[in-house]
Motif scaffolding. Structure first.
Motif, PDB file in Angstrom:
ATOM      1  N   LYS A 137       0.521  -0.903  -0.327  1.00 40.21           N
ATOM      2  CA  LYS A 137      -0.336   0.464   0.303  1.00 40.21           C
ATOM      3  C   LYS A 137       0.973   1.474  -0.275  1.00 40.21           C
ATOM      4  CE  LYS A 137      -3.715   1.246   2.572  1.00 40.21           C
ATOM      5  NZ  LYS A 137      -4.728   1.920   3.714  1.00 40.21           N
ATOM      6  N   TYR A 138       1.012   2.018  -0.780  1.00 42.13           N
ATOM      7  CA  TYR A 138       1.605   3.229  -1.539  1.00 42.13           C
ATOM      8  C   TYR A 138       0.120   4.496  -0.570  1.00 42.13           C
ATOM      9  CZ  TYR A 138       5.001   0.707  -2.430  1.00 42.13           C
ATOM     10  OH  TYR A 138       5.921  -0.287  -2.702  1.00 42.13           O
ATOM     11  N   LYS A 139       1.009   5.697   0.026  1.00 37.96           N
ATOM     12  CA  LYS A 139      -0.562   6.888   0.268  1.00 37.96           C
ATOM     13  C   LYS A 139       0.631   7.603  -1.200  1.00 37.96           C
ATOM     14  CE  LYS A 139      -0.706  10.602   3.353  1.00 37.96           C
ATOM     15  NZ  LYS A 139      -0.341  11.053   4.425  1.00 37.96           N
ATOM     16  N   ILE A 140      -0.611   7.898  -1.340  1.00 37.77           N
ATOM     17  CA  ILE A 140      -0.577   9.237  -2.381  1.00 37.77           C
ATOM     18  C   ILE A 140       0.408  10.127  -1.259  1.00 37.77           C
ATOM     19  CG2 ILE A 140      -1.484  11.002  -4.765  1.00 37.77           C
ATOM     20  CD1 ILE A 140      -2.761   8.154  -4.844  1.00 37.77           C
ATOM     21  N   GLU A 141       0.926  11.172  -1.542  1.00 38.00           N
ATOM     22  CA  GLU A 141       1.425  12.598  -1.105  1.00 38.00           C
ATOM     23  C   GLU A 141       1.015  13.846  -1.509  1.00 38.00           C
ATOM     24  OE1 GLU A 141       3.265  11.908   1.813  1.00 38.00           O
ATOM     25  OE2 GLU A 141       3.856   9.974   1.801  1.00 38.00           O
ATOM     26  N   LYS A 142       0.808  13.515  -2.966  1.00 40.77           N
ATOM     27  CA  LYS A 142       0.014  14.758  -3.509  1.00 40.77           C
ATOM     28  C   LYS A 142      -0.837  14.586  -4.637  1.00 40.77           C
ATOM     29  CE  LYS A 142       1.259  19.977  -4.504  1.00 40.77           C
ATOM     30  NZ  LYS A 142       1.863  20.644  -3.909  1.00 40.77           N
ATOM     31  N   SER A 186       5.778   9.393  -1.725  1.00 39.54           N
ATOM     32  CA  SER A 186       7.342   9.107  -0.880  1.00 39.54           C
ATOM     33  C   SER A 186       8.400   9.571  -1.372  1.00 39.54           C
ATOM     34  CB  SER A 186       7.196   8.341  -0.091  1.00 39.54           C
ATOM     35  OG  SER A 186       7.476   7.044  -0.390  1.00 39.54           O
ATOM     36  N   GLN A 187       9.195  10.427  -0.949  1.00 38.87           N
ATOM     37  CA  GLN A 187      10.575  10.204  -1.676  1.00 38.87           C
ATOM     38  C   GLN A 187      10.283  11.234  -2.808  1.00 38.87           C
ATOM     39  OE1 GLN A 187      12.542   6.903  -1.362  1.00 38.87           O
ATOM     40  NE2 GLN A 187      12.581   6.890   0.582  1.00 38.87           N
ATOM     41  N   GLY A 188       9.441  12.144  -3.318  1.00 41.77           N
ATOM     42  CA  GLY A 188       9.211  12.592  -4.740  1.00 41.77           C
ATOM     43  C   GLY A 188       8.809  12.007  -6.137  1.00 41.77           C
ATOM     44  N   GLN A 189       8.862  10.485  -5.451  1.00 43.39           N
ATOM     45  CA  GLN A 189       8.221  10.035  -7.179  1.00 43.39           C
ATOM     46  C   GLN A 189       7.241   9.987  -7.503  1.00 43.39           C
ATOM     47  OE1 GLN A 189       8.044   5.654  -6.922  1.00 43.39           O
ATOM     48  NE2 GLN A 189       8.605   5.636  -8.144  1.00 43.39           N
ATOM     49  N   ARG A 190       6.718  10.870  -9.111  1.00 37.70           N
ATOM     50  CA  ARG A 190       5.589  11.381  -9.502  1.00 37.70           C
ATOM     51  C   ARG A 190       5.805  10.586 -10.734  1.00 37.70           C
ATOM     52  NH1 ARG A 190       4.900  17.523 -11.502  1.00 37.70           N
ATOM     53  NH2 ARG A 190       6.305  17.261 -10.090  1.00 37.70           N
ATOM     54  N   ARG A 191       4.162   9.986 -10.440  1.00 35.64           N
ATOM     55  CA  ARG A 191       3.577   8.859 -11.270  1.00 35.64           C
ATOM     56  C   ARG A 191       2.886   8.867 -12.183  1.00 35.64           C
ATOM     57  NH1 ARG A 191       5.563   3.089 -10.430  1.00 35.64           N
ATOM     58  NH2 ARG A 191       4.801   2.975 -12.271  1.00 35.64           N
ATOM     59  N   TYR A 192       1.386   8.630 -12.867  1.00 38.01           N
ATOM     60  CA  TYR A 192       0.667   8.930 -13.149  1.00 38.01           C
ATOM     61  C   TYR A 192       0.235   8.083 -13.027  1.00 38.01           C
ATOM     62  CZ  TYR A 192       3.256  12.184 -16.632  1.00 38.01           C
ATOM     63  OH  TYR A 192       2.977  13.711 -17.312  1.00 38.01           O
ATOM     64  N   LEU A 193      -0.988   8.369 -12.651  1.00 39.57           N
ATOM     65  CA  LEU A 193      -2.268   7.478 -11.704  1.00 39.57           C
ATOM     66  C   LEU A 193      -3.772   7.341 -12.822  1.00 39.57           C
ATOM     67  CD1 LEU A 193      -3.434   5.119 -10.488  1.00 39.57           C
ATOM     68  CD2 LEU A 193      -4.168   7.248  -8.803  1.00 39.57           C
ATOM     69  N   TYR A 194      -4.061   6.397 -13.789  1.00 35.56           N
ATOM     70  CA  TYR A 194      -4.934   6.653 -14.925  1.00 35.56           C
ATOM     71  C   TYR A 194      -6.508   6.060 -14.219  1.00 35.56           C
ATOM     72  CZ  TYR A 194      -1.597   8.079 -18.385  1.00 35.56           C
ATOM     73  OH  TYR A 194      -0.140   8.580 -19.122  1.00 35.56           O
ATOM     74  N   PHE A 195      -7.727   6.835 -14.582  1.00 36.64           N
ATOM     75  CA  PHE A 195      -8.903   5.468 -14.805  1.00 36.64           C
ATOM     76  C   PHE A 195      -9.600   5.868 -15.745  1.00 36.64           C
ATOM     77  CE2 PHE A 195     -13.373   6.335 -13.256  1.00 36.64           C
ATOM     78  CZ  PHE A 195     -13.166   4.813 -12.135  1.00 36.64           C
ATOM     79  N   CYS A 196      -9.452   4.699 -16.426  1.00 40.94           N
ATOM     80  CA  CYS A 196      -9.692   4.761 -17.591  1.00 40.94           C
ATOM     81  C   CYS A 196     -11.093   3.508 -17.274  1.00 40.94           C
ATOM     82  CB  CYS A 196      -9.194   4.222 -18.250  1.00 40.94           C
ATOM     83  SG  CYS A 196      -9.198   3.933 -19.843  1.00 40.94           S
ATOM     84  N   GLU A 197     -11.849   3.598 -18.131  1.00 40.15           N
ATOM     85  CA  GLU A 197     -13.194   2.225 -18.654  1.00 40.15           C
ATOM     86  C   GLU A 197     -13.328   2.219 -17.099  1.00 40.15           C
ATOM     87  OE1 GLU A 197     -12.306  -0.235 -21.218  1.00 40.15           O
ATOM     88  OE2 GLU A 197     -11.801   0.987 -22.857  1.00 40.15           O
ATOM     89  N   ASN A 198     -13.489   2.577 -15.925  1.00 38.72           N
ATOM     90  CA  ASN A 198     -13.880   2.332 -14.686  1.00 38.72           C
ATOM     91  C   ASN A 198     -12.593   1.590 -13.816  1.00 38.72           C
ATOM     92  OD1 ASN A 198     -16.391   3.749 -14.702  1.00 38.72           O
ATOM     93  ND2 ASN A 198     -17.556   2.172 -15.868  1.00 38.72           N
ATOM     94  N   ARG A 199     -11.431   1.633 -14.311  1.00 43.50           N
ATOM     95  CA  ARG A 199     -10.572   0.766 -13.639  1.00 43.50           C
ATOM     96  C   ARG A 199      -9.512   1.592 -13.906  1.00 43.50           C
ATOM     97  NH1 ARG A 199      -9.216  -4.548 -16.760  1.00 43.50           N
ATOM     98  NH2 ARG A 199      -8.565  -5.092 -14.603  1.00 43.50           N
ATOM     99  N   TRP A 200      -8.906   1.566 -12.771  1.00 42.35           N
ATOM    100  CA  TRP A 200      -7.149   2.583 -12.101  1.00 42.35           C
ATOM    101  C   TRP A 200      -6.153   1.692 -12.810  1.00 42.35           C
ATOM    102  CZ3 TRP A 200      -8.150   7.064  -9.988  1.00 42.35           C
ATOM    103  CH2 TRP A 200      -8.698   7.817  -9.727  1.00 42.35           C
TER     104      TRP A 200
END
Length: 77
Positions: A30-35, A59-73
């Motif tokens: 489980k990873y917390k989204i900081e912002k 955490s540690q400034g890692q930037r990732r894209y999270l997509y919500f597409c066709e009712n799935r993440w």
């Protein structure tokens, strides 16, 4: 790149928008989204699909894209 489908926990706001707070991987991590830096309609150019893209800081400034597409993440692997 492949899509890695994930579970997302978050909160619904009064205006109907969803704020993701945690990403849960299939192996139980489980990873917390900081912002959330940005939320916009966008296509995943690396793995295909289009929907709502959240630019997330972890955490540690890692930037990732999270997509919500066709009712799935998903996150690009």
């Amino acid at each position: 790149m492949e899509k890695q489908y994930v579970r997302v926990n978050g909160n619904w706001e009064e205006d109907g928008s969803f704020i993701p707070l945690f990403i849960l991987w299939e192996n139980g991590l489980k990873y917390k989204i900081e912002k959330i830096v940005q939320r916009c309609p966008a296509a995943s150019l690396k793995s295909g699909g289009a929907g709502l893209r959240y630019t997330c800081l972890f955490s540690q400034g890692q930037r990732r894209y999270l997509y919500f597409c066709e009712n799935r993440w998903f996150i690009e692997k």
